[in-house]
Write a protein that holds these residues in place. Structure first.
Motif, PDB file in Angstrom:
ATOM      1  N   VAL A   1       0.905  -1.285   0.008  1.00  0.00           N
ATOM      2  CA  VAL A   1      -0.086   0.123   0.034  1.00  0.00           C
ATOM      3  C   VAL A   1       0.767   1.351  -0.069  1.00  0.00           C
ATOM      4  CG1 VAL A   1      -1.825   1.161   1.335  1.00  0.00           C
ATOM      5  CG2 VAL A   1      -1.891  -1.234   1.185  1.00  0.00           C
TER       6      VAL A   1
ATOM      7  N   GLY B   1      -4.610   0.730   5.991  1.00  0.00           N
ATOM      8  CA  GLY B   1      -5.581   0.062   5.131  1.00  0.00           C
ATOM      9  C   GLY B   1      -5.448  -0.063   3.767  1.00  0.00           C
ATOM     10  N   GLY B   2      -6.234  -0.818   3.106  1.00  0.00           N
ATOM     11  CA  GLY B   2      -6.264  -0.935   1.488  1.00  0.00           C
ATOM     12  C   GLY B   2      -5.462  -1.946   1.118  1.00  0.00           C
TER      13      GLY B   2
ATOM     14  N   ASP C   1      -7.798  -3.512  -1.544  1.00  0.00           N
ATOM     15  CA  ASP C   1      -7.954  -3.029  -2.799  1.00  0.00           C
ATOM     16  C   ASP C   1      -6.636  -3.265  -3.702  1.00  0.00           C
ATOM     17  OD1 ASP C   1     -10.588  -1.844  -2.348  1.00  0.00           O
ATOM     18  OD2 ASP C   1      -9.635  -0.095  -1.411  1.00  0.00           O
ATOM     19  N   ALA C   2      -5.640  -3.112  -2.886  1.00  0.00           N
ATOM     20  CA  ALA C   2      -4.208  -3.462  -3.450  1.00  0.00           C
ATOM     21  C   ALA C   2      -4.127  -4.863  -4.220  1.00  0.00           C
ATOM     22  CB  ALA C   2      -3.129  -3.251  -2.566  1.00  0.00           C
TER      23      ALA C   2
END
Length: 271
Positions: free
Chosen positions: A104, A168-169, A172-173
């Motif tokens: 991220v 976070g994320g 999505d990554a």
């Protein structure tokens, strides 16, 4: 003439004839199996309506159990080798944070972040093992130190880089990454879709997912747990290296005299 007496056979006390039932009852894993059966029986009797045994309930506690199964395989093999690792929990948090930072924050592909983090974790395990076998310090003390070191790094790195302790994320990554489904995907989705349509398992009754099964498939977390349990069993019971693990934990000095590379075995178990 006196009769010649036939020689009496003396049973060798080292040869003990045991029945199959006795062999089964004295196996050390029987205690864990009996305990598991008792726990599930009690929940079935007193908490059956709580949802524990429906599809979603089974999947929930199965995933939690799978996490501990994965940890237990490595911890069990290390304990059989005569050592102990207190830093496992901190290693999990540290590894997750490093994957988040690599993927991220730094923008690496998730597959590369996973591989690099895995190699980093192996290196730390090797360092733990080398310190233990070279210094003779108890593994309890060495890994307790690494517990706090890794916990400190888990807080220090994101604060230094992102000025926060949570990154976070990752989901999505990981979209479209070829390695992410190996660890975060699901299998048997078609089977669960059929069971939902057949009314065997619950489905969503409203919303955009109406008609879809509540449980879409078996998470790869559970698959990995089962694979690692089988792998650990085969290594311990069917291979020469498994014999080395038992020997290193039983009597390390005698194992060395027999040609077992005790130090190498212990370091590999830490890894």
């Amino acid at each position: 003439m006196s009769e010649v007496q036939a020689p009496t056979t003396v049973e060798d006390e080292r040869v003990i004839q045991r029945s199959r039932l006795r062999e089964s009852l004295i196996r050390p894993e029987l205690g864990g199996i009996v305990g598991t059966v008792i726990v599930f029986t009690l929940f079935a009797l007193f908490a059956f309506d709580s949802g524990m045994f429906n599809s979603q309930g089974v999947m929930n506690w199965s995933q939690v159990s799978a996490q501990f199964m994965i940890i237990a395989v490595g911890a069990c093999m290390l304990m059989i080798a005569g050592e102990f690792d207190l830093s496992v929990g901190s290693m999990i948090g540290f590894s997750g944070m490093m994957i988040a930072i690599f993927s991220v924050t730094l923008g690496w592909p998730v597959w590369l972040a996973i591989i690099v983090t895995f190699a980093l974790a192996l290196s730390i395990g090797a360092l733990n093992g080398i310190i233990v076998v070279r210094t003779g310090l108890p593994s309890f003390i060495v890994t307790l130190a690494f517990l706090f070191i890794l916990r400190g790094f888990t807080i220090f790195f994101p604060q230094t880089i992102e000025r926060k302790t949570i990154i976070g994320g990752i989901k999505d990554a990981a979209e479209g990454d070829w390695l992410a489904p190996v660890f975060g995907g699901k299998i048997l989705t078609g089977l669960f879709q059929w069971m939902g349509e057949a009314g065997i398992i619950a489905v969503f009754e409203r919303g955009t997912r109406q008609g879809m099964p509540v449980v879409e498939g078996v998470p790869m977390l559970i698959v990995w747990a089962l694979v690692l349990v089988v792998f650990g069993h085969v290594v311990l019971t069917k291979t020469r290296f498994g014999n080395w693990i038992f020997a290193a934990g039983g009597d390390a000095q005698a194992a060395r005299y027999a040609g077992v590379p005790v130090n190498r075995v212990k370091i590999l178990m830490f890894m």
